[in-house]
Design an enzyme around this catalytic site. Structure first.
Site, PDB file in Angstrom:
ATOM      1  N   HIS A 196       3.819  -0.769   5.982  1.00 64.86           N
ATOM      2  CA  HIS A 196       2.386  -0.748   6.280  1.00 64.86           C
ATOM      3  C   HIS A 196       2.179   0.150   7.489  1.00 64.86           C
ATOM      4  O   HIS A 196       2.997   0.153   8.420  1.00 64.86           O
ATOM      5  CB  HIS A 196       1.874  -2.155   6.581  1.00 64.86           C
ATOM      6  CG  HIS A 196       0.478  -2.196   7.127  1.00 64.86           C
ATOM      7  ND1 HIS A 196      -0.637  -1.987   6.344  1.00 64.86           N
ATOM      8  CD2 HIS A 196       0.019  -2.400   8.397  1.00 64.86           C
ATOM      9  CE1 HIS A 196      -1.726  -2.075   7.091  1.00 64.86           C
ATOM     10  NE2 HIS A 196      -1.361  -2.327   8.337  1.00 64.86           N
ATOM     11  N   CYS A 271      -2.867   2.158   2.858  1.00 67.68           N
ATOM     12  CA  CYS A 271      -2.930   2.217   4.320  1.00 67.68           C
ATOM     13  C   CYS A 271      -2.309   3.504   4.865  1.00 67.68           C
ATOM     14  O   CYS A 271      -2.753   4.040   5.883  1.00 67.68           O
ATOM     15  CB  CYS A 271      -2.241   0.998   4.925  1.00 67.68           C
ATOM     16  SG  CYS A 271      -0.497   0.828   4.417  1.00 67.68           S
TER      17      CYS A 271
END
Length: 284
Positions: A196, A271
């Site tokens: 992430h 992301c």
């Protein structure tokens, strides 16, 4: 830059660079900047490290774009001409620092557009702000891709001297310790991992996530390195965007309306893509 490469032997790639020329009100012309060559970029979009220069508001600026060629003359790709005060007025009216301008062809009798160039015209900062680098960040902070293999001491000094430092934080996806162990192995072997990503600026961290609720932005914020959904791994200093808080907020406001939670796609719009675009908009 979005620009078309028309060379038949290029296999849809260019080696572009820009020359920036300034002409003062007295008629004096000088070349003030040549950007690095971006090798083998794919048509139609390419970009690279942000190149900056200081110019007079009332001067005339000409940006000439070329396709670098090692064997013969560089091929002209287009030209942009403007006055900085005009772009300043446009960006300040919108409250948004980045402006797209058309690139004109130079090898045609017609005044056709060859693409679009995104640029930023800002007034010089009125004050300088130094930033502290905590002991934990000294250990975890690495240079971003545009800073190269910078030594630790130089990286720390660059961060401290920044007006508005931008940091990319990387997490192991989820809070499952097994993901962290897998990522540690795949990273060593060059196979990537399941990560992430988020961007920190002005003491807040921003990223993008998905939801089935319509009309809701997927852009969210949290304290730096404290995303509750993932396990923090490491950080990368991307550079100094040198923007005011209000300008950064204007960039985020625009992106919030473009990155809706329902548009999240684990492979095409996640992301990492958000972090990359946010960093580009910030100029790092």
């Amino acid at each position: 830059l979005i620009a078309m490469d028309h060379h038949l032997l290029s296999e849809d790639s260019s080696d572009p660079y820009c020359e920036v020329w300034e002409e003062t009100n007295s008629g004096e012309k000088r070349k003030i900047l040549r950007t690095p060559v971006q090798p083998k970029t794919l048509n139609p979009i390419w970009g690279g490290p942000l190149s900056t220069c200081n110019v007079s508001e009332r001067s005339t600026i000409t940006i000439r774009l070329f396709d670098f060629d090692e064997l013969k003359y560089d091929d002209p790709m287009g030209v942009v001409t403007f006055r900085p005060y005009e772009l300043l007025a446009e960006s300040e009216k919108k409250g948004y620092p980045n402006v797209w301008v058309p690139v004109k062809t130079v090898d045609s009798d017609q005044n056709d557009d060859a693409g679009m160039l995104e640029m930023r015209v800002l007034r010089p900062p009125t004050e300088h702000r130094n930033h502290e680098l905590g002991q934990s960040m000294k250990t975890l902070l690495s240079p971003g891709p545009k800073l190269g293999n910078m030594k630790k001491e130089k990286l720390e000094n660059l961060f401290i001297a920044s007006n508005t430092p931008v940091i990319c934080h990387v997490y192991d996806v989820s809070n499952d310790e097994r993901i962290g162990r897998i990522n540690a192995i795949t990273k060593l072997t060059g196979m990537g991992g399941i990560f992430h990503a988020a961007i920190e600026v002005y003491g807040r961290e921003y990223s993008f996530g998905g939801s089935k609720e319509p009309g809701v932005t997927g852009v969210f914020a949290c304290p730096p390195r404290k995303c509750p959904m993932h396990t923090y791994r490491e950080s990368f200093f991307l550079g100094d965007c040198d923007l005011s808080y209000e300008t950064v907020e204007s960039i985020l406001d625009k992106m919030r309306s473009e990155w809706f939670a329902t548009s999240y796609d684990v492979l095409r719009k996640n992301c990492a893509f958000f972090s990359q675009e946010f960093a580009i908009e910030l100029g790092v």
